[in-house]
Motif scaffolding. Structure first.
Motif, PDB file in Angstrom:
ATOM      1  N   ALA A 142      40.025  36.116  28.466  1.00  0.00           N
ATOM      2  CA  ALA A 142      39.572  35.066  28.885  1.00  0.00           C
ATOM      3  C   ALA A 142      40.479  33.764  28.529  1.00  0.00           C
ATOM      4  O   ALA A 142      40.604  32.730  29.145  1.00  0.00           O
ATOM      5  N   GLY A 143      40.814  33.864  27.248  1.00  0.00           N
ATOM      6  CA  GLY A 143      41.451  32.903  26.638  1.00  0.00           C
ATOM      7  C   GLY A 143      42.944  32.812  27.393  1.00  0.00           C
ATOM      8  O   GLY A 143      43.434  31.530  27.711  1.00  0.00           O
ATOM      9  N   ILE A 144      43.555  33.882  27.550  1.00  0.00           N
ATOM     10  CA  ILE A 144      44.756  33.898  28.518  1.00  0.00           C
ATOM     11  C   ILE A 144      44.699  33.355  29.858  1.00  0.00           C
ATOM     12  O   ILE A 144      45.477  32.524  30.144  1.00  0.00           O
ATOM     13  N   ILE A 145      43.542  33.795  30.594  1.00  0.00           N
ATOM     14  CA  ILE A 145      43.285  32.965  31.722  1.00  0.00           C
ATOM     15  C   ILE A 145      42.995  31.746  31.624  1.00  0.00           C
ATOM     16  O   ILE A 145      43.482  30.845  32.680  1.00  0.00           O
ATOM     17  N   GLY A 146      42.268  31.089  30.569  1.00  0.00           N
ATOM     18  CA  GLY A 146      42.099  29.586  30.602  1.00  0.00           C
ATOM     19  C   GLY A 146      43.186  29.064  30.213  1.00  0.00           C
ATOM     20  O   GLY A 146      43.506  28.008  30.776  1.00  0.00           O
ATOM     21  N   LEU A 147      44.142  29.552  29.834  1.00  0.00           N
ATOM     22  CA  LEU A 147      45.542  29.089  29.573  1.00  0.00           C
ATOM     23  C   LEU A 147      46.338  29.002  30.810  1.00  0.00           C
ATOM     24  O   LEU A 147      47.035  27.806  31.243  1.00  0.00           O
ATOM     25  N   ILE A 148      46.303  29.934  31.706  1.00  0.00           N
ATOM     26  CA  ILE A 148      46.886  29.876  33.020  1.00  0.00           C
ATOM     27  C   ILE A 148      46.149  28.868  33.831  1.00  0.00           C
ATOM     28  O   ILE A 148      46.978  27.945  34.795  1.00  0.00           O
ATOM     29  N   GLY A 170      41.488  26.845  41.814  1.00  0.00           N
ATOM     30  CA  GLY A 170      41.306  27.176  40.476  1.00  0.00           C
ATOM     31  C   GLY A 170      40.606  28.348  40.043  1.00  0.00           C
ATOM     32  O   GLY A 170      40.417  29.148  39.478  1.00  0.00           O
ATOM     33  N   SER A 171      39.233  28.456  41.005  1.00  0.00           N
ATOM     34  CA  SER A 171      38.237  29.677  40.851  1.00  0.00           C
ATOM     35  C   SER A 171      38.968  31.055  41.407  1.00  0.00           C
ATOM     36  O   SER A 171      38.807  31.833  40.827  1.00  0.00           O
ATOM     37  N   ILE A 172      39.855  30.737  42.437  1.00  0.00           N
ATOM     38  CA  ILE A 172      40.446  31.898  42.930  1.00  0.00           C
ATOM     39  C   ILE A 172      41.606  32.403  41.737  1.00  0.00           C
ATOM     40  O   ILE A 172      41.582  33.806  41.668  1.00  0.00           O
ATOM     41  N   LEU A 173      42.222  31.530  41.327  1.00  0.00           N
ATOM     42  CA  LEU A 173      43.118  31.905  40.163  1.00  0.00           C
ATOM     43  C   LEU A 173      42.419  32.751  39.000  1.00  0.00           C
ATOM     44  O   LEU A 173      42.839  33.699  38.664  1.00  0.00           O
ATOM     45  N   ALA A 175      39.587  34.333  39.178  1.00  0.00           N
ATOM     46  CA  ALA A 175      38.822  35.576  39.536  1.00  0.00           C
ATOM     47  C   ALA A 175      40.191  36.518  39.846  1.00  0.00           C
ATOM     48  O   ALA A 175      39.884  37.822  39.405  1.00  0.00           O
ATOM     49  N   LEU A 176      41.161  36.204  40.369  1.00  0.00           N
ATOM     50  CA  LEU A 176      42.322  37.057  40.628  1.00  0.00           C
ATOM     51  C   LEU A 176      42.815  37.653  39.433  1.00  0.00           C
ATOM     52  O   LEU A 176      43.136  39.147  39.043  1.00  0.00           O
ATOM     53  N   PHE A 177      43.219  37.013  38.433  1.00  0.00           N
ATOM     54  CA  PHE A 177      43.528  37.222  37.110  1.00  0.00           C
ATOM     55  C   PHE A 177      42.647  38.269  36.339  1.00  0.00           C
ATOM     56  O   PHE A 177      43.039  39.147  35.811  1.00  0.00           O
ATOM     57  N   GLY A 178      41.485  37.846  36.434  1.00  0.00           N
ATOM     58  CA  GLY A 178      40.195  38.643  35.827  1.00  0.00           C
ATOM     59  C   GLY A 178      40.354  39.918  36.368  1.00  0.00           C
ATOM     60  O   GLY A 178      40.455  41.034  35.705  1.00  0.00           O
ATOM     61  N   ASN A 179      40.484  40.136  37.806  1.00  0.00           N
ATOM     62  CA  ASN A 179      40.473  41.451  38.438  1.00  0.00           C
ATOM     63  C   ASN A 179      41.873  42.149  38.062  1.00  0.00           C
ATOM     64  O   ASN A 179      41.700  43.448  37.962  1.00  0.00           O
ATOM     65  N   LEU A 180      43.099  41.448  38.107  1.00  0.00           N
ATOM     66  CA  LEU A 180      44.184  42.202  37.618  1.00  0.00           C
ATOM     67  C   LEU A 180      44.150  42.734  36.178  1.00  0.00           C
ATOM     68  O   LEU A 180      44.618  43.983  36.007  1.00  0.00           O
ATOM     69  N   PHE A 181      43.334  42.132  35.287  1.00  0.00           N
ATOM     70  CA  PHE A 181      43.332  42.596  34.027  1.00  0.00           C
ATOM     71  C   PHE A 181      42.564  43.743  33.925  1.00  0.00           C
ATOM     72  O   PHE A 181      42.827  44.763  33.307  1.00  0.00           O
ATOM     73  N   ILE A 182      41.454  43.704  34.637  1.00  0.00           N
ATOM     74  CA  ILE A 182      40.576  44.937  34.812  1.00  0.00           C
ATOM     75  C   ILE A 182      41.190  45.907  35.549  1.00  0.00           C
ATOM     76  O   ILE A 182      41.069  47.321  34.938  1.00  0.00           O
ATOM     77  N   HIS A 183      41.827  45.579  36.403  1.00  0.00           N
ATOM     78  CA  HIS A 183      42.510  46.985  37.395  1.00  0.00           C
ATOM     79  C   HIS A 183      43.464  47.529  36.242  1.00  0.00           C
ATOM     80  O   HIS A 183      43.544  48.712  36.458  1.00  0.00           O
ATOM     81  N   PHE A 184      44.297  46.875  35.454  1.00  0.00           N
ATOM     82  CA  PHE A 184      45.427  47.521  34.596  1.00  0.00           C
ATOM     83  C   PHE A 184      44.556  47.940  33.057  1.00  0.00           C
ATOM     84  O   PHE A 184      45.373  48.218  32.235  1.00  0.00           O
ATOM     85  N   ASN A 185      43.391  48.205  33.030  1.00  0.00           N
ATOM     86  CA  ASN A 185      42.491  48.592  32.183  1.00  0.00           C
ATOM     87  C   ASN A 185      42.750  47.765  30.751  1.00  0.00           C
ATOM     88  O   ASN A 185      42.871  48.329  29.671  1.00  0.00           O
ATOM     89  N   MET A 236      33.468  26.304  42.875  1.00  0.00           N
ATOM     90  CA  MET A 236      33.751  27.516  42.073  1.00  0.00           C
ATOM     91  C   MET A 236      33.223  28.788  42.638  1.00  0.00           C
ATOM     92  O   MET A 236      33.996  29.875  42.570  1.00  0.00           O
ATOM     93  N   ALA A 237      31.901  28.805  43.298  1.00  0.00           N
ATOM     94  CA  ALA A 237      31.472  30.054  43.755  1.00  0.00           C
ATOM     95  C   ALA A 237      32.065  30.519  44.909  1.00  0.00           C
ATOM     96  O   ALA A 237      32.644  31.785  45.009  1.00  0.00           O
ATOM     97  N   VAL A 238      32.566  29.437  45.929  1.00  0.00           N
ATOM     98  CA  VAL A 238      33.339  30.057  46.795  1.00  0.00           C
ATOM     99  C   VAL A 238      34.587  30.702  46.429  1.00  0.00           C
ATOM    100  O   VAL A 238      35.146  31.677  46.913  1.00  0.00           O
ATOM    101  N   GLY A 239      35.519  29.933  45.505  1.00  0.00           N
ATOM    102  CA  GLY A 239      36.604  30.593  45.068  1.00  0.00           C
ATOM    103  C   GLY A 239      36.484  32.057  44.547  1.00  0.00           C
ATOM    104  O   GLY A 239      37.495  32.863  44.754  1.00  0.00           O
ATOM    105  N   VAL A 240      35.512  32.162  43.661  1.00  0.00           N
ATOM    106  CA  VAL A 240      35.323  33.704  43.100  1.00  0.00           C
ATOM    107  C   VAL A 240      35.041  34.500  44.218  1.00  0.00           C
ATOM    108  O   VAL A 240      35.291  35.866  44.240  1.00  0.00           O
ATOM    109  N   ALA A 241      33.806  34.116  45.137  1.00  0.00           N
ATOM    110  CA  ALA A 241      33.565  35.040  46.334  1.00  0.00           C
ATOM    111  C   ALA A 241      34.631  35.359  47.061  1.00  0.00           C
ATOM    112  O   ALA A 241      34.767  36.761  47.718  1.00  0.00           O
ATOM    113  N   VAL A 242      35.508  34.724  47.369  1.00  0.00           N
ATOM    114  CA  VAL A 242      36.679  34.830  48.189  1.00  0.00           C
ATOM    115  C   VAL A 242      37.479  36.081  47.646  1.00  0.00           C
ATOM    116  O   VAL A 242      37.905  37.205  48.346  1.00  0.00           O
TER     117      VAL A 242
END
Length: 245
Positions: A142-148, A170-173, A175-185, A236-242
């Motif tokens: 979360a801190g790394i994503i916060g830095l980005i 910003g919300s898309i960014l 959610a995108l990086f959060g999902n990428l981290f989870i995708h790569f375990n 914020m909700a729209v970005g995450v939902a996208v």
């Protein structure tokens, strides 16, 4: 009252508003400075985007000034500096020239540096994620994503002027990086990672100021601030939902 003295009072109010101060604080500070200058005929109306002030000269003529505050950039250092100056003014140990000089210095005060902004984004995201129950790994992510996000927020305003669009992107960014981290375990709980990073763009100051305005019976300003904060939350909700869809 002269036009110069009225400009000084307006400048103090403008610095407070543009730095994120609530309406009641701005009005009180302007009135404190006016009374300290022995002015009894100042009439000022403060909204979240401007100041309207009228005063009478010694010959009975009126001076009217309108001060526009187009953008708010939270800066607690400027708010504290103006408050400290107003306290000195009430003690009557400072001249008008000194007041004007100090206000100019406060107005041109350097903002928080790029480095410290990134530190705030990083620690804010990481700390909040850990506070709501994430693991050490998830809070670091979360801190790394916060830095980005911090790099994005500190640079995007040079390109875009729309706060809604900036928040959605910003919300898309996030959610995108959060999902990428989870995708790569890397990380295990997407929800706490996203919540931790999203805290950096939550409109906390507008919400608090809106409640304060309601408590001061400034309903029009309170509704305006609350609607702006709600619009940010919707963005914020729209970005995450996208991304999630």
């Amino acid at each position: 009252m002269t036009s110069v003295e009225l400009e000084i009072i307006l400048k103090a109010g403008k610095i407070l508003l543009s730095s994120g101060a609530e309406i009641s604080r701005t009005e009180d500070t302007m009135n404190y400075i006016a009374r300290a200058m022995n002015f009894k005929d100042l009439e000022a109306y403060v909204s979240n985007r401007g100041i309207f002030a009228t005063a009478k000269k010694a010959d009975g003529t009126e001076i009217t000034r309108i001060c526009n505050v187009p953008e708010v950039d939270i800066n607690l250092s400027k708010i504290e500096s103006v408050n400290a100056l107003s306290r000195r003014v009430t003690q009557k140990n400072i001249t008008i020239e000194e007041i004007e000089s100090e206000l100019n210095q406060i107005d041109t005060m350097s903002d928080y540096s790029f480095f410290w902004r990134l530190v705030a984004y990083t620690l804010g995201a990481s700390g909040f994620s850990y506070a709501i129950g994430s693991s050490i790994t998830d809070s670091i992510i979360a801190g790394i994503i916060g830095l980005i996000l911090g790099v994005y927020m500190c640079t995007i305003k040079r390109i875009l002027n729309s706060d809604v669009l900036i928040t959605i992107l910003g919300s898309i960014l996030i959610a995108l990086f959060g999902n990428l981290f989870i995708h790569f375990n890397i990380g295990s709980n997407l929800s706490v990672i996203l919540l931790g990073a999203m805290i950096d763009i939550v409109p906390g100051v507008p919400f608090v100021n809106a409640i304060r305005e309601y408590s001061q019976n400034n309903y029009n300003t309170g509704i305006t601030l609350m609607m702006g904060a709600l619009l940010t939350c919707i963005s914020m909700a729209v970005g995450v939902a996208v991304v999630q869809s």
